[in-house]
Design a protein around this motif. Sequence first.
Motif, short mmCIF file in Angstrom:
data_model
loop_
_atom_site.label_atom_id
_atom_site.label_comp_id
_atom_site.label_asym_id
_atom_site.label_seq_id
_atom_site.Cartn_x
_atom_site.Cartn_y
_atom_site.Cartn_z
N VAL A 1 0.78 -1.19 -0.01
CA VAL A 1 -0.07 0.03 0.03
C VAL A 1 1.10 1.13 0.02
O VAL A 1 1.86 1.41 0.90
CB VAL A 1 -0.94 0.07 1.32
CG1 VAL A 1 -1.81 1.30 1.20
CG2 VAL A 1 -1.95 -1.38 1.24
N GLY B 1 -0.53 4.58 -0.17
CA GLY B 1 -1.26 5.75 0.52
C GLY B 1 -2.83 5.47 0.39
O GLY B 1 -3.12 4.66 -0.24
N GLN B 2 -3.40 6.17 1.05
CA GLN B 2 -4.92 6.16 1.07
C GLN B 2 -5.59 7.05 0.05
O GLN B 2 -5.02 8.19 -0.27
CB GLN B 2 -5.49 6.79 2.36
CG GLN B 2 -6.90 6.64 2.80
CD GLN B 2 -7.27 7.00 4.16
OE1 GLN B 2 -6.68 7.33 4.79
NE2 GLN B 2 -8.60 6.99 4.21
N PHE B 3 -6.67 6.29 -0.66
CA PHE B 3 -7.20 7.05 -1.91
C PHE B 3 -7.82 8.32 -1.39
O PHE B 3 -8.60 8.48 -0.37
CB PHE B 3 -7.84 5.95 -2.37
CG PHE B 3 -9.09 6.79 -3.52
CD1 PHE B 3 -8.47 6.93 -4.69
CD2 PHE B 3 -10.36 7.08 -3.18
CE1 PHE B 3 -9.32 7.40 -5.93
CE2 PHE B 3 -11.07 7.68 -4.35
CZ PHE B 3 -10.58 7.83 -5.55
N GLY B 4 -7.44 9.15 -2.10
CA GLY B 4 -8.08 10.60 -1.85
C GLY B 4 -7.17 11.51 -0.91
O GLY B 4 -7.54 12.84 -1.32
N VAL B 5 -6.29 10.94 -0.21
CA VAL B 5 -5.25 11.57 0.32
C VAL B 5 -4.08 11.94 -0.54
O VAL B 5 -3.51 13.04 -0.68
CB VAL B 5 -4.79 10.97 1.76
CG1 VAL B 5 -3.70 11.70 2.37
CG2 VAL B 5 -5.86 10.66 2.58
N ALA C 1 1.34 9.42 -6.12
CA ALA C 1 1.00 8.06 -5.93
C ALA C 1 2.30 7.35 -7.12
O ALA C 1 3.02 6.43 -6.68
CB ALA C 1 -0.24 7.38 -5.99
#
Length: 164
Positions: A2, A4-8, A14
């Motif tokens: 992973v 990072g977080q989607f949207g962040v 990315a």
Amino acid sequence: MVIGQFGVLTPEKARKIAKTQANEVQHGGDPGAERSEAAKAPSVAQLAERYMEEHARPKKKPASAKSDESNLKNHVLPALGPKKAAAITRADISRLHHSMLKTPGAANRVLALLSKMFTLAEKWGLRPDGTNPCRHVERNPERKLERFLSEMELARLAEVLVDA
């Protein structure tokens, strides 16, 4: 792995991170293993537990070990417990020490306790040598106490002197 977080993360960031990690893999690195290893590193709470089991209880007087346990429970663990021992900085130690200004003597005892714990962490291979975050944190000035013997203590001293 992973990133990072989607949207962040933006897609551009990315992609940049993914390229960096792919480059690292091409050169023999394993970013996933490094993250996994870092996640396994002990927290300050785990270091404190090991300190009590392997150092304080077997090597110190019971009253000193009990004092260490109390300082850990009341001051160190609430402030630093969940943080990784390897990630603790001088700023973290200074912040804790400064938060105890109303009790300068206790603050100094906590600083000495943490210094010993991090020295042992270096010895146990949990931190690189020479990285004790307690170094260069100034201790608080303490009042010197003057104490006089009580009448009972004086009488006992006199008895011992007469016997000697």
